[in-house]
Design an enzyme around this catalytic site. Structure first.
Site, PDB file in Angstrom:
ATOM      1  N   GLU A  72       2.915  -5.045  -8.398  1.00 56.78           N
ATOM      2  CA  GLU A  72       3.280  -3.973  -7.459  1.00 56.78           C
ATOM      3  C   GLU A  72       3.242  -2.642  -8.213  1.00 56.78           C
ATOM      4  O   GLU A  72       3.867  -2.487  -9.268  1.00 56.78           O
ATOM      5  CB  GLU A  72       4.672  -4.216  -6.867  1.00 56.78           C
ATOM      6  CG  GLU A  72       5.124  -2.993  -6.068  1.00 56.78           C
ATOM      7  CD  GLU A  72       6.220  -3.245  -5.057  1.00 56.78           C
ATOM      8  OE1 GLU A  72       6.328  -4.369  -4.527  1.00 56.78           O
ATOM      9  OE2 GLU A  72       6.959  -2.280  -4.781  1.00 56.78           O
ATOM     10  N   ASP A 106       2.870  -2.795   0.004  1.00 56.86           N
ATOM     11  CA  ASP A 106       4.331  -2.933   0.160  1.00 56.86           C
ATOM     12  C   ASP A 106       4.885  -1.509   0.265  1.00 56.86           C
ATOM     13  O   ASP A 106       5.344  -0.926  -0.714  1.00 56.86           O
ATOM     14  CB  ASP A 106       4.931  -3.686  -1.040  1.00 56.86           C
ATOM     15  CG  ASP A 106       6.329  -4.219  -0.743  1.00 56.86           C
ATOM     16  OD1 ASP A 106       6.829  -3.985   0.373  1.00 56.86           O
ATOM     17  OD2 ASP A 106       6.931  -4.866  -1.630  1.00 56.86           O
ATOM     18  N   ASP A 126       8.616   2.700  -2.755  1.00 54.49           N
ATOM     19  CA  ASP A 126       7.621   2.103  -1.842  1.00 54.49           C
ATOM     20  C   ASP A 126       6.943   3.155  -0.971  1.00 54.49           C
ATOM     21  O   ASP A 126       6.802   2.992   0.251  1.00 54.49           O
ATOM     22  CB  ASP A 126       8.266   1.016  -0.965  1.00 54.49           C
ATOM     23  CG  ASP A 126       8.750  -0.182  -1.759  1.00 54.49           C
ATOM     24  OD1 ASP A 126       8.277  -0.371  -2.896  1.00 54.49           O
ATOM     25  OD2 ASP A 126       9.597  -0.930  -1.253  1.00 54.49           O
ATOM     26  N   ASP A 185      13.380   2.179  -6.207  1.00 55.53           N
ATOM     27  CA  ASP A 185      12.065   1.669  -5.788  1.00 55.53           C
ATOM     28  C   ASP A 185      11.704   2.313  -4.443  1.00 55.53           C
ATOM     29  O   ASP A 185      12.263   1.970  -3.412  1.00 55.53           O
ATOM     30  CB  ASP A 185      12.192   0.140  -5.655  1.00 55.53           C
ATOM     31  CG  ASP A 185      10.892  -0.535  -5.330  1.00 55.53           C
ATOM     32  OD1 ASP A 185       9.837   0.109  -5.405  1.00 55.53           O
ATOM     33  OD2 ASP A 185      10.932  -1.736  -4.996  1.00 55.53           O
ATOM     34  N   HIS A 231       6.612  -1.087  -9.139  1.00 55.31           N
ATOM     35  CA  HIS A 231       7.349  -1.837 -10.155  1.00 55.31           C
ATOM     36  C   HIS A 231       6.797  -1.531 -11.552  1.00 55.31           C
ATOM     37  O   HIS A 231       7.558  -1.416 -12.516  1.00 55.31           O
ATOM     38  CB  HIS A 231       7.269  -3.338  -9.887  1.00 55.31           C
ATOM     39  CG  HIS A 231       7.897  -3.749  -8.585  1.00 55.31           C
ATOM     40  ND1 HIS A 231       7.953  -5.058  -8.165  1.00 55.31           N
ATOM     41  CD2 HIS A 231       8.517  -3.037  -7.616  1.00 55.31           C
ATOM     42  CE1 HIS A 231       8.567  -5.131  -6.994  1.00 55.31           C
ATOM     43  NE2 HIS A 231       8.910  -3.910  -6.642  1.00 55.31           N
ATOM     44  N   HIS A 258       8.414 -13.422   4.113  1.00 58.80           N
ATOM     45  CA  HIS A 258       9.541 -14.070   3.459  1.00 58.80           C
ATOM     46  C   HIS A 258       9.795 -15.352   4.243  1.00 58.80           C
ATOM     47  O   HIS A 258       9.485 -15.426   5.450  1.00 58.80           O
ATOM     48  CB  HIS A 258      10.779 -13.175   3.451  1.00 58.80           C
ATOM     49  CG  HIS A 258      10.659 -12.045   2.463  1.00 58.80           C
ATOM     50  ND1 HIS A 258      10.805 -10.727   2.816  1.00 58.80           N
ATOM     51  CD2 HIS A 258      10.390 -12.058   1.133  1.00 58.80           C
ATOM     52  CE1 HIS A 258      10.625  -9.968   1.740  1.00 58.80           C
ATOM     53  NE2 HIS A 258      10.372 -10.756   0.710  1.00 58.80           N
ATOM     54  N   GLU A 268       6.121 -11.977  -9.085  1.00 54.36           N
ATOM     55  CA  GLU A 268       6.076 -10.516  -8.893  1.00 54.36           C
ATOM     56  C   GLU A 268       7.135  -9.878  -9.784  1.00 54.36           C
ATOM     57  O   GLU A 268       8.324  -9.937  -9.478  1.00 54.36           O
ATOM     58  CB  GLU A 268       6.342 -10.169  -7.419  1.00 54.36           C
ATOM     59  CG  GLU A 268       6.350  -8.664  -7.183  1.00 54.36           C
ATOM     60  CD  GLU A 268       6.561  -8.275  -5.714  1.00 54.36           C
ATOM     61  OE1 GLU A 268       6.504  -9.154  -4.834  1.00 54.36           O
ATOM     62  OE2 GLU A 268       6.779  -7.082  -5.461  1.00 54.36           O
ATOM     63  N   ASP A 321      11.398 -14.747   7.447  1.00 56.62           N
ATOM     64  CA  ASP A 321      10.598 -14.046   8.461  1.00 56.62           C
ATOM     65  C   ASP A 321       9.905 -15.095   9.325  1.00 56.62           C
ATOM     66  O   ASP A 321       9.754 -14.931  10.539  1.00 56.62           O
ATOM     67  CB  ASP A 321       9.491 -13.194   7.820  1.00 56.62           C
ATOM     68  CG  ASP A 321      10.018 -12.045   6.974  1.00 56.62           C
ATOM     69  OD1 ASP A 321      11.025 -11.433   7.373  1.00 56.62           O
ATOM     70  OD2 ASP A 321       9.413 -11.771   5.914  1.00 56.62           O
TER      71      ASP A 321
HETATM   72  C1  XUL Z   1      11.066  -5.903  -3.900  1.00 55.26           C
HETATM   73  C2  XUL Z   1       9.762  -6.288  -3.410  1.00 55.26           C
HETATM   74  C3  XUL Z   1       9.757  -7.439  -2.448  1.00 55.26           C
HETATM   75  C4  XUL Z   1       8.744  -8.470  -2.766  1.00 55.26           C
HETATM   76  C5  XUL Z   1       8.715  -9.673  -1.855  1.00 55.26           C
HETATM   77  O1  XUL Z   1      11.068  -4.741  -4.612  1.00 55.26           O
HETATM   78  O2  XUL Z   1       8.779  -5.679  -3.721  1.00 55.26           O
HETATM   79  O3  XUL Z   1       9.452  -6.929  -1.190  1.00 55.26           O
HETATM   80  O4  XUL Z   1       7.490  -7.879  -2.700  1.00 55.26           O
HETATM   81  O5  XUL Z   1       9.794 -10.483  -1.983  1.00 55.26           O
HETATM   82 MN    MN Z   2       6.699  -6.038  -3.510  1.00 56.39          MN
END
Ligand code: XUL
Ligand code: MN
Length: 345
Positions: free
Chosen positions: A210, A283, A250, A248, A213, A49, A174, A52
């Site tokens: 992703e 992620d 992850d 979400d 997602h 980011h 994304e 970061d």
């Molecule tokens: C949010 C997500 C973020 C993006 C980067 O759900 O996946 O981490 O990947 O901004």
């Molecule tokens: Mn992501």
């Protein structure tokens, strides 16, 4: 010839375990220490980011931001790493409460685009021309709050401003259907790619899929990837897993549904993904219950699962698969895939 894959993750994937209902459960790992872990865990690329790379950048001058981003580039080089992309963190500022590029307030929209231009400058200084944009708050809690057609037009205007800011920048959208918003304007890869064609230079606007997602949108991640690949617009991935329609999660790649993970590896490998330098990004989050000493295992485990599934994909008898498809014997095809996944073929 089968290709080899390079892996990446973002520093937010080594995290303190806070959730909306409770505080941190692990100490913060300093950024410089995180960088030393990448190679040990089998990773070559860093996803950033903007803050970061340059913390608290809203309070710094452009010259200071440039200087710190260049220092970050040297830190990366010192660890033998490269920056894969930089993403503007547009969802934490008070000016983006109601969205950035699609905010009703002109002042707030201006902040979003200024911050994104700064993100592009940071990307260039850390050594990449690739930016990922997760449109976190570009949506609504109630549909009456914004004009949805105008919102799409505003997204196009914003992307055009990004493209104009730097003639080499490549932008991947994304998509995510919800969270933090109730309903997002760009929920799927089809929406992201449709948006790209409305911009001034579609060749510089692609996408990142992703897994979680896609699942949250009720779609299969491998089909989302294939759709983007058919447009030559799959420029990165965020592999992970998700246990149904909830927040979400992850989770580690393949941890919920090994077959769904297998299909993603199948699609990526068969398409030659990675041959133009694309990274396999993960992620993934460690479980909140994970003690600090092992709070990087989700990363190396996800990579190991990807590589093990790659062996399964490449170990399949292609002729046999083709003949089962030709015979329309999908029951047996399914069984052969399951056998391979169980190590019983
Ligand atoms: C949010 C997500 C973020 C993006 C980067 O759900 O996946 O981490 O990947 O901004
Ligand atoms: Mn992501």
């Amino acid at each position: 010839m089968p290709g080899t894959f390079r892996f990446s993750f973002g520093p937010w994937n080594i995290h303190e375990g806070a959730d909306p209902f409770g505080p941190m459960v692990r100490p913060t790992v300093p950024f410089a220490e995180k960088l030393t872990l990448y190679k040990k865990l089998g990773f070559d690329g860093v996803q950033f980011h903007d803050d970061d790379a340059v913390p608290e950048l809203n309070d710094k001058s452009s010259a200071q931001i440039e200087k710190e981003a260049q220092e970050m580039r040297r830190m990366l080089e010192g660890e033998g790493l490269v920056a894969e992309f930089v993403a503007p963190r547009l969802w934490e500022d008070s000016r983006t409460i109601d969205g950035g590029f699609t905010a009703n307030s002109e002042r707030d929209r201006q902040y979003a685009i200024d911050r994104t231009r700064q993100c592009i400058d940071i990307a260039r200084a850390v050594g990449t021309n690739f930016m990922v944009v997760w449109l976190a708050r570009e949506g609504t809690y109630i549909r009456e709050a914004k004009d949805a057609k105008l919102a799409v037009e505003r997204l196009v205007t914003a992307i055009n401003q990004m493209l104009a800011h730097d003639s080499d920048i490549r932008i991947a959208i994304e998509p995510k259907p919800n969270e933090p918003m109730d309903l997002a304007y760009i929920p799927t890869i089809g929406h992201a790619i449709g948006l790209s064609y409305l911009t001034d230079d579609p060749s510089r606007v692609g996408s990142l899929v992703e897994s979680a997602h896609a699942i949250l949108a009720g779609l299969d991640p491998s089909d989302e990837m294939a759709y983007a690949l058919a447009h030559n617009k799959l420029w990165s991935v965020h592999l992970n897993d998700q246990n149904g329609l909830k927040f979400d999660e992850d989770k580690a790649f393949g941890a919920v549904d090994l077959r769904r993970a297998f299909m993603q590896v199948w699609v990526l490998d068969r398409s030659g993904y990675g041959r133009n330098g694309e990274f396999v990004g993960l992620d993934v989050k460690a479980m909140r219950t994970q003690k600090a000493e092992q709070a990087t295992q989700h990363l190396s485990n996800s990579r190991e699962i990807f590589l093990a599934l790659l062996d399964v994909v490449r170990g399949l008898d292609a002729e046999r698969i083709d003949s089962l498809i030709a015979e329309r014997n999908y029951e047996l095809l399914e069984m052969e895939i399951i056998r391979a996944l169980m190590g019983r073929s």
